[in-house]
Enzyme design. Structure first.
Site, short mmCIF file in Angstrom:
data_model
loop_
_atom_site.label_atom_id
_atom_site.label_comp_id
_atom_site.label_asym_id
_atom_site.label_seq_id
_atom_site.Cartn_x
_atom_site.Cartn_y
_atom_site.Cartn_z
N GLY A 11 0.85 -1.20 0.00
CA GLY A 11 0.00 0.00 0.00
C GLY A 11 0.88 1.24 0.00
O GLY A 11 1.91 1.26 0.65
N ARG A 72 0.93 -4.81 -5.11
CA ARG A 72 1.12 -6.00 -4.27
C ARG A 72 1.29 -7.14 -5.27
O ARG A 72 0.32 -7.62 -5.83
CB ARG A 72 -0.11 -6.24 -3.39
CG ARG A 72 -0.46 -5.05 -2.47
CD ARG A 72 -1.60 -5.41 -1.53
NE ARG A 72 -2.16 -4.25 -0.85
CZ ARG A 72 -1.67 -3.69 0.24
NH1 ARG A 72 -0.58 -4.17 0.78
NH2 ARG A 72 -2.26 -2.64 0.80
N ASP A 103 5.73 -5.25 5.82
CA ASP A 103 6.35 -6.54 6.16
C ASP A 103 6.48 -7.49 4.96
O ASP A 103 7.50 -8.17 4.80
CB ASP A 103 5.62 -7.22 7.33
CG ASP A 103 4.13 -7.34 7.11
OD1 ASP A 103 3.62 -6.80 6.09
OD2 ASP A 103 3.45 -7.96 7.95
N THR A 125 4.42 2.27 5.69
CA THR A 125 3.03 1.81 5.73
C THR A 125 2.27 2.64 6.76
O THR A 125 2.82 2.92 7.83
CB THR A 125 2.90 0.32 6.10
OG1 THR A 125 1.53 0.05 6.48
CG2 THR A 125 3.80 -0.10 7.25
N ASP A 127 0.05 1.59 8.53
CA ASP A 127 -0.43 0.71 9.61
C ASP A 127 0.43 0.73 10.88
O ASP A 127 -0.03 0.33 11.93
CB ASP A 127 -0.52 -0.74 9.10
CG ASP A 127 -1.50 -0.89 7.95
OD1 ASP A 127 -2.34 0.01 7.78
OD2 ASP A 127 -1.41 -1.89 7.22
N ASP A 129 2.78 -1.28 11.60
CA ASP A 129 2.83 -2.66 12.08
C ASP A 129 4.20 -3.31 11.87
O ASP A 129 4.31 -4.53 11.71
CB ASP A 129 1.72 -3.51 11.44
CG ASP A 129 1.83 -3.52 9.92
OD1 ASP A 129 2.65 -2.77 9.35
OD2 ASP A 129 1.08 -4.29 9.29
N ARG A 171 -5.17 -2.76 9.09
CA ARG A 171 -5.08 -4.23 8.99
C ARG A 171 -5.19 -4.87 10.37
O ARG A 171 -6.12 -4.56 11.10
CB ARG A 171 -3.75 -4.63 8.35
CG ARG A 171 -3.92 -5.23 6.98
CD ARG A 171 -2.57 -5.58 6.41
NE ARG A 171 -2.41 -4.99 5.12
CZ ARG A 171 -2.92 -5.52 4.01
NH1 ARG A 171 -3.58 -6.65 4.05
NH2 ARG A 171 -2.76 -4.92 2.86
O1 F6P Z 1 -1.55 -1.59 4.52
C1 F6P Z 1 -2.12 -0.35 4.32
C2 F6P Z 1 -3.61 -0.49 4.14
O2 F6P Z 1 -4.15 0.80 3.89
C3 F6P Z 1 -4.36 -1.16 5.29
O3 F6P Z 1 -4.60 -0.30 6.36
C4 F6P Z 1 -5.61 -1.63 4.59
O4 F6P Z 1 -6.18 -2.72 5.25
C5 F6P Z 1 -5.07 -2.04 3.25
O5 F6P Z 1 -3.88 -1.29 3.03
C6 F6P Z 1 -5.97 -1.82 2.07
O6 F6P Z 1 -5.31 -2.34 0.98
P1 F6P Z 1 -5.69 -2.07 -0.53
O7 F6P Z 1 -5.53 -0.60 -0.79
O8 F6P Z 1 -4.73 -2.89 -1.32
O9 F6P Z 1 -7.10 -2.51 -0.67
#
Ligand code: F6P
Length: 323
Positions: A11, A72, A103, A125, A127, A129, A171
């Site tokens: 992300g 991703r 991660d 990120t 998050d 995390d 997440r």
């Molecule tokens: O990892 C960052 C994040 O924004 C999370 O908080 C969320 O769950 C996820 O990415 C959403 O991912 P995507 O934009 O790929 O749907």
């Protein structure tokens, strides 16, 4: 002249562009060539490499997202995708790579390092995390955005005495929700790390109402086994309040980076460049008490999960709640 590549993976987050700019500027100032890999690991596979010049990054530091795009990539985790990546890096004569991501991206980076590519990881990120570092790039801005949005929502909700339930991103990590809840003084918070039942939320809100609150706020993190709508229904049913709920969503991930994220972006970029220039590889950058450090990627990946129970306790003190 050496070639130093940079890519963003997973992300996107605020501060990525500021970091790209600082990295490109540092490379060019030191007579090295900066290469951008488009769309993260997928761009390694698809051979999407571009030269990054100072003029291309001049005005990007205050912009969210990433000008070199991100993805991703499932394909990168396959043997053939990985081999294609190595082949393309070799074709472009690149053996040094800076990776901005979370991660999953760090695991990919560790594989590249094992296969002879010099890599430095920058924790990026919203998050927060990655538990070896105090902060990841983007987290501060994501919380700032969540707080600003909720401040706005609260103004309209309190005009009509409605309760509001807001789900925030993160997440499996409740940090965005926890920090936001503390800053705004939420009446209840439900986090992925704590087993909060809907009935606990209802009783928190009930207590706030008894104390005179007309427009209570409930903050929820992602990855709970109930939704904002479930909480909305429970509060309406048990307390008879009018309630509105929303998942705040991507507004948390866009927008200009905060001062902290811009500082981190610049410091991380300079440290990454210096490590590569010294021929070092396999390190993840982090920040501890405002000072940037580096540790082996494997060690960063194994850091035990951290939960700021002390911050949750402060919210309980603020609300005079028993934890
Ligand atoms: O990892 C960052 C994040 O924004 C999370 O908080 C969320 O769950 C996820 O990415 C959403 O991912 P995507 O934009 O790929 O749907």
């Amino acid at each position: 002249m050496k070639k130093y590549a940079i890519l963003c993976s997973g992300g996107d987050c605020q501060g990525m562009n500021a970091c790209i700019k600082a990295f490109v500027n540092t490379c060019n100032a030191h007579g090295q060539k900066a290469i951008g890999v488009l769309r993260g690991f997928q761009g390694l596979i698809d051979n999407e490499f571009i030269d990054l010049k100072d003029e291309m990054v001049e005005n990007i530091a205050n912009i969210g997202g990433t000008i070199i795009k991100t993805s991703r990539s499932e394909e990168f985790t396959t043997p053939s995708g990985f081999q294609k990546s190595l082949k393309n890096l070799k074709k472009h004569n690149i053996d040094s790579l800076v990776i901005l991501g979370g991660d999953g991206s760090f695991r990919g980076a560790a594989e590249l390092h094992k296969n002879g590519i010099k890599v430095i990881c920058i924790p990026s990120t919203i998050d927060n995390d990655l538990f070896y570092t105090d902060n990841t790039l983007g987290f501060d801005t994501a919380v700032m955005n969540a707080v600003a949005a909720i401040d706005n929502i609260k103004q309209t909700m309190s005009s009509t005495d409605k309760a509001m339930i807001i789900e925030l991103m993160g997440r499996n990590c409740g940090d965005i929700a926890l920090y936001t809840a503390l800053v705004i003084g939420a009446d209840s918070v439900a986090l992925a790390e704590v087993d909060t039942k809907i009935k606990n939320i209802v009783s928190d809100v009930s207590l706030s109402i008894e104390r005179g609150c007309k427009s209570p706020v409930v903050i929820m993190s992602e990855a709970l086994d109930y939704s904002v709508k479930d909480v909305e229904k429970a509060i309406q049913k048990h307390l008879g309040l009018e309630v509105r709920s929303s998942e705040l969503g991507y507004i948390q991930r866009g927008g200009a980076p905060s001062l902290l994220d811009r500082m981190l972006a610049v410091e991380f970029a300079i440290r990454a460049f210096m490590l590569l220039n010294e021929g070092k590889s396999g390190f993840a950058l982090g920040v501890d008490d405002n000072f940037v450090f580096d540790i082996p990627i494997e060690e960063a990946n194994q850091a035990p999960k951290r939960f700021r129970k002390d911050l949750l306790n402060k919210l309980y003190i603020l609300k005079n709640r028993v934890n």
